[in-house]
Enzyme design. Structure first.
Site, PDB file in Angstrom:
ATOM      1  N   HIS A   1       5.370  -0.267  -2.393  1.00 42.54           N
ATOM      2  CA  HIS A   1       4.113  -0.813  -2.940  1.00 42.54           C
ATOM      3  C   HIS A   1       2.982   0.206  -2.813  1.00 42.54           C
ATOM      4  O   HIS A   1       2.184   0.380  -3.729  1.00 42.54           O
ATOM      5  CB  HIS A   1       3.700  -2.086  -2.195  1.00 42.54           C
ATOM      6  CG  HIS A   1       4.290  -3.354  -2.743  1.00 42.54           C
ATOM      7  ND1 HIS A   1       4.145  -3.741  -4.052  1.00 42.54           N
ATOM      8  CD2 HIS A   1       5.001  -4.341  -2.137  1.00 42.54           C
ATOM      9  CE1 HIS A   1       4.748  -4.912  -4.237  1.00 42.54           C
ATOM     10  NE2 HIS A   1       5.286  -5.292  -3.091  1.00 42.54           N
TER      11      HIS A   1
ATOM     12  N   CYS B   1       9.217 -10.965  -3.927  1.00 43.24           N
ATOM     13  CA  CYS B   1       7.939 -10.271  -3.751  1.00 43.24           C
ATOM     14  C   CYS B   1       6.819 -11.260  -4.051  1.00 43.24           C
ATOM     15  O   CYS B   1       6.875 -11.955  -5.058  1.00 43.24           O
ATOM     16  CB  CYS B   1       7.875  -9.073  -4.705  1.00 43.24           C
ATOM     17  SG  CYS B   1       6.329  -8.151  -4.586  1.00 43.24           S
ATOM     18  N   LEU B   2       5.824 -11.307  -3.177  1.00 45.61           N
ATOM     19  CA  LEU B   2       4.704 -12.235  -3.379  1.00 45.61           C
ATOM     20  C   LEU B   2       3.934 -11.912  -4.655  1.00 45.61           C
ATOM     21  O   LEU B   2       3.238 -12.778  -5.187  1.00 45.61           O
ATOM     22  CB  LEU B   2       3.760 -12.199  -2.172  1.00 45.61           C
ATOM     23  CG  LEU B   2       4.358 -12.725  -0.849  1.00 45.61           C
ATOM     24  CD1 LEU B   2       3.396 -12.472   0.298  1.00 45.61           C
ATOM     25  CD2 LEU B   2       4.701 -14.202  -0.948  1.00 45.61           C
TER      26      LEU B   2
ATOM     27  N   GLY C   1       6.511  -9.598   4.473  1.00 47.36           N
ATOM     28  CA  GLY C   1       5.729  -8.367   4.442  1.00 47.36           C
ATOM     29  C   GLY C   1       4.640  -8.443   3.388  1.00 47.36           C
ATOM     30  O   GLY C   1       4.728  -9.237   2.447  1.00 47.36           O
TER      31      GLY C   1
ATOM     32  N   GLN D   1      -1.533  -5.429  -2.439  1.00 46.25           N
ATOM     33  CA  GLN D   1      -1.244  -6.799  -2.897  1.00 46.25           C
ATOM     34  C   GLN D   1      -2.437  -7.736  -2.678  1.00 46.25           C
ATOM     35  O   GLN D   1      -2.460  -8.840  -3.224  1.00 46.25           O
ATOM     36  CB  GLN D   1      -0.010  -7.358  -2.192  1.00 46.25           C
ATOM     37  CG  GLN D   1       1.282  -6.652  -2.614  1.00 46.25           C
ATOM     38  CD  GLN D   1       2.490  -7.307  -1.975  1.00 46.25           C
ATOM     39  OE1 GLN D   1       2.812  -7.030  -0.828  1.00 46.25           O
ATOM     40  NE2 GLN D   1       3.129  -8.213  -2.702  1.00 46.25           N
TER      41      GLN D   1
ATOM     42  N   HIS E   1      10.460  -1.775   1.029  1.00 44.33           N
ATOM     43  CA  HIS E   1       9.838  -2.529  -0.074  1.00 44.33           C
ATOM     44  C   HIS E   1       8.308  -2.365  -0.008  1.00 44.33           C
ATOM     45  O   HIS E   1       7.657  -2.090  -1.023  1.00 44.33           O
ATOM     46  CB  HIS E   1      10.242  -4.008   0.042  1.00 44.33           C
ATOM     47  CG  HIS E   1       9.620  -4.930  -0.957  1.00 44.33           C
ATOM     48  ND1 HIS E   1      10.363  -5.636  -1.877  1.00 44.33           N
ATOM     49  CD2 HIS E   1       8.328  -5.287  -1.161  1.00 44.33           C
ATOM     50  CE1 HIS E   1       9.540  -6.375  -2.623  1.00 44.33           C
ATOM     51  NE2 HIS E   1       8.297  -6.192  -2.205  1.00 44.33           N
ATOM     52  N   GLU E   2       7.750  -2.509   1.196  1.00 38.79           N
ATOM     53  CA  GLU E   2       6.289  -2.421   1.348  1.00 38.79           C
ATOM     54  C   GLU E   2       5.793  -0.986   1.161  1.00 38.79           C
ATOM     55  O   GLU E   2       4.749  -0.763   0.544  1.00 38.79           O
ATOM     56  CB  GLU E   2       5.851  -2.962   2.716  1.00 38.79           C
ATOM     57  CG  GLU E   2       6.260  -4.405   3.021  1.00 38.79           C
ATOM     58  CD  GLU E   2       5.932  -5.397   1.920  1.00 38.79           C
ATOM     59  OE1 GLU E   2       4.956  -5.191   1.174  1.00 38.79           O
ATOM     60  OE2 GLU E   2       6.669  -6.387   1.772  1.00 38.79           O
TER      61      GLU E   2
HETATM   62 NI    NI Z   1       6.434  -6.998  -2.674  1.00 37.59          NI
END
Ligand code: NI
Length: 187
Positions: free
Chosen positions: A142, A96-97, A46, A51, A138-139
């Protein structure tokens, strides 16, 4: 389509409340296409728009259709997403990226029903379970300036933050030894 740079914590855009999308135009379509390519390139499940530095309520996900190892993947684009129903509880080890090098177990709702818009502005309702529910929550976090570490207890968050700082410091050393450009230092 283009791969966009992924921002890492503590970049301030990750702490911002993202704005609702009002224009369903070519710019949005390009953003969604770029996010898909960026996510695929980074091997992520995701990706939220902030991000890649765009403070809009948009995220993308690519999820396996079943638990089978060779299950086909489905790509989702969620614009202005909200959770309309949630149930159950699931513990899942998340990464997480924007926090390369660490993972933490987070507790979330096991099933969620989401309402969102597609890239043309049409309203969609969809239920996500298991890893799909984890990823979507999670997204969505963000987009509200919340990271997965904010879902941990104070002590666990402190330890995770310490591990992240170590991972960043090590990445910087590795980059210097390889003669590559160093990652931005902590701070
Ligand atoms: Ni993340």
């Amino acid at each position: 389509m283009a791969i966009r740079p992924i921002v890492t914590f503590p970049h301030p855009v990750l702490k911002q409340q993202c704005a609702a999308v009002e224009q369903f135009d070519d710019e949005l379509a390009t953003l969604l296409d770029d996010m898909r390519q960026t996510m695929d390139d980074a091997d992520g499940l995701g990706l939220a728009a902030n991000q890649v530095g765009v403070s809009l309520r948009v995220f993308t996900m690519t999820l396996p259709e079943s638990d089978a190892e060779d299950a086909p993947m489905t790509h989702y684009e969620l614009v202005n997403p909200e959770i309309v129903r949630r149930s159950g509880e699931i513990r899942f080890e998340e990464g997480c990226l924007s926090f390369p090098g660490i993972s933490e177990t987070v507790v979330r709702a096991a099933t969620i029903q989401m309402r969102y818009q597609d890239r043309a502005g049409a309203v969609v309702e969809q239920t996500f379970e298991g890893v799909g529910a984890v990823c979507a929550q999670h997204e969505l976090d963000h987009l509200n300036g919340v990271t997965f570490l904010d879902r941990l207890s104070t002590l666990k968050k402190r330890l995770a933050m310490r591990a992240y700082k170590r991972a960043r410091a090590q990445a910087k050393i590795d980059a210097e030894e390889d003669g590559r450009a160093a990652v931005r230092p902590w701070g």
